[in-house]
Design an enzyme around this catalytic site. Structure first.
Site, PDB file in Angstrom:
ATOM      1  N   HIS A 187       4.191  22.190 -46.943  1.00 24.34           N
ATOM      2  CA  HIS A 187       3.245  22.082 -45.835  1.00 24.34           C
ATOM      3  C   HIS A 187       1.879  22.645 -46.219  1.00 24.34           C
ATOM      4  O   HIS A 187       1.741  23.814 -46.541  1.00 24.34           O
ATOM      5  CB  HIS A 187       3.817  22.836 -44.631  1.00 24.34           C
ATOM      6  CG  HIS A 187       3.301  22.388 -43.311  1.00 24.34           C
ATOM      7  ND1 HIS A 187       3.184  21.057 -42.958  1.00 24.34           N
ATOM      8  CD2 HIS A 187       2.893  23.084 -42.233  1.00 24.34           C
ATOM      9  CE1 HIS A 187       2.730  20.966 -41.720  1.00 24.34           C
ATOM     10  NE2 HIS A 187       2.541  22.184 -41.255  1.00 24.34           N
ATOM     11  N   ASP A 191       7.171  17.895 -47.524  1.00 26.72           N
ATOM     12  CA  ASP A 191       6.911  18.480 -46.212  1.00 26.72           C
ATOM     13  C   ASP A 191       7.524  17.563 -45.155  1.00 26.72           C
ATOM     14  O   ASP A 191       7.190  16.376 -45.094  1.00 26.72           O
ATOM     15  CB  ASP A 191       5.404  18.596 -46.000  1.00 26.72           C
ATOM     16  CG  ASP A 191       5.024  19.044 -44.602  1.00 26.72           C
ATOM     17  OD1 ASP A 191       5.898  19.553 -43.875  1.00 26.72           O
ATOM     18  OD2 ASP A 191       3.838  18.893 -44.244  1.00 26.72           O
ATOM     19  N   SER A 239      -1.926  21.093 -40.456  1.00 21.55           N
ATOM     20  CA  SER A 239      -0.904  20.873 -39.444  1.00 21.55           C
ATOM     21  C   SER A 239      -1.577  20.450 -38.130  1.00 21.55           C
ATOM     22  O   SER A 239      -2.354  19.502 -38.133  1.00 21.55           O
ATOM     23  CB  SER A 239      -0.062  22.144 -39.279  1.00 21.55           C
ATOM     24  OG  SER A 239       1.158  21.868 -38.659  1.00 21.55           O
TER      25      SER A 239
END
Length: 458
Positions: A425, A400, A165
């Protein structure tokens, strides 16, 4: 072309959360062991006007390095939260250093400034922009450089950056900005292109909608879309607010029409979080969740032609999957956010300064500061113009919502792209699980092969 409008109406920035387990932040971790260490770094790496310093925290495990003098360094580029969360939940790093892989590597998890315990001005770090103004990705990367200079003098050992991320963005940028210090980078679910001049603001919500539309039946997304107007309508009367309070088992009564925004904000975050952690196995992240939580949620909203009362009741039943899967929660506290442990306040500031990633929001700011232009950020890190980048693996799960701003095509032969069609994710950075798909297993194999290759080049 958008097939349908998004199921959510996003009126504020999402916490750019990597969604790690927050329940164990104050306890002792049983799965992994490490030592906690500190290094003194400048508050401001880029001027001579401020000579303040602070202690940056990092976690270390060198028990798998059979030759410490030559051992590679697997360096986790800390996200927006307490670094212990990432050490506990990036199982991929712990898995690949096991003896059977003969990797000869030590693990370093570096905390991002202004998060966890790495507070430049202690309890006053968030008092004003005078103290908070040194929170940026550039300063964080410079912290990581200082740390590497301390633990790897002379750059004698290969360093592999790993992150998911926002941490994945940092890992990629670390390799691109400091290639002499970082041999390669694994950047999982890293939305490097989530800037308005590159990625349309509706892309995130478009993918989010598709996740809910395909999880069970298309009626799920349709019912969620209808629920916004129904919630608003019910909130306009005392009777309607009482019904919502009772049906959702809210800890605080909805007493006026404006109170409905708290509930809709909560639902907005919930939909995003459910999609990001839609793993094929049960997990304990923001809350205990079953396998495929989106599917479980949508199983409650599968019926067509629900009247307003039935729709709200079905929605509340679905919300209970997220709020109270264990049956131990007495009521829904809309003001309490488990993501606070992940640094909500700090990310709010970053989202209003350098990491401006609009998703068709209203643009309201609360810090009284001028946001950095996305063109400025693109110039600083390259955006989609990264043809000179080398030794990076970008991985994305297509389920995601952040994947719409990920690097999905390789700019050259030295950057690898990994696509996980059914992946949520950064599932590939999680620990091995018997329910992992073949695509996830293959992704981790590609990561390990790339790491081996980069280490051999050193």
């Amino acid at each position: 072309m958008i097939a349908a409008p998004p199921i959510i109406s996003m009126d504020r920035f999402f916490l750019f959360s990597v969604i790690f387990a927050v329940s164990s932040i104050s306890g002792c971790f049983s799965a992994y062991s490490y030592t906690t260490q500190w290094i003194e770094v400048p508050v401001d790496h880029f001027s001579f006007a401020n000579n303040d310093t602070f202690k940056l925290r990092y976690l270390k495990n060198d028990s798998f390095a059979h030759d410490p003098q030559s051992a590679a360094i697997l360096f986790y580029t800390g996200n927006e939260g307490d670094i212990e969360l990432f050490a506990e939940n990036t199982g991929f790093m712990w898995d690949i250093v096991q003896p059977e892989n003969r990797l000869n590597a030590e693990l370093i998890f570096a905390e991002h400034r202004y998060y966890g315990q790495s507070l430049p001005y202690g309890n006053k770090s968030y008092d004003s922009t005078k103290q908070l103004g040194y929170l940026s990705s550039e300063q964080a990367l410079a912290d990581f450089v200082s740390l590497l200079q301390e633990i790897n003098p002379g750059n004698k050992r290969p360093v592999i950056a790993v992150g998911g991320s926002y941490g994945g963005m940092l890992a990629a940028w670390f390799r691109m900005k400091y290639p002499h210090m970082v041999s390669g980078a694994i950047a999982a679910s890293a939305p490097l292109l989530q800037f308005s001049s590159i990625t349309p603001c509706e892309v995130y919500n478009r993918i989010l909608t598709s996740v809910f539309a395909t999880a069970y039946t298309h009626e799920c997304a349709s019912n969620i879309r209808k629920s916004w107007a129904t919630l608003k309508s019910r909130s306009e009367t005392d009777e309607g607010r009482a019904f919502l309070t009772k049906t959702f088992k809210l800890c605080t009564n909805l007493t006026k029409h404006e109170d409905i925004s708290q509930l809709t904000d909560y639902l907005t975050d919930m939909y995003s979080n459910l999609a990001m952690v839609n793993y094929p196995y049960s997990a304990n992240f923001l809350a205990p969740l079953p396998a495929y939580p989106v599917r479980e949620f949508c199983g409650r909203l599968k019926e067509a032609n629900l009247n307003d009362t039935q729709l709200i009741e079905a929605l509340a039943d679905g919300v209970s999957i997220y709020v109270n899967y264990t049956g131990k929660v007495q009521c829904l506290n809309m003001k309490s956010s488990t993501t606070d442990a992940l640094g909500t306040k700090g990310w709010d500031f970053q989202a209003c300064t350098e990491m401006v990633m609009p998703m068709c929001t209203d643009g309201i700011k609360k810090y009284g500061i001028r946001p950095r232009s996305d063109l400025e950020m693109i110039s600083r890190y390259g955006g989609n113009q990264i043809s000179t980048a080398t030794n990076i693996v970008f991985s994305n799960g297509l389920m995601d919502p952040w994947s719409g701003a990920g690097i999905l095509r390789s700019p050259n032969d030295h950057v690898k792209i990994v696509i996980i069609p059914e992946g949520a994710h950064h599932i590939d950075l999680r620990a091995r699980n018997p329910k992992d798909s073949q695509a996830v297993i293959a992704a981790r194999r590609i990561h390990l092969d790339a790491i081996r290759e980069w280490i051999s080049q050193n």
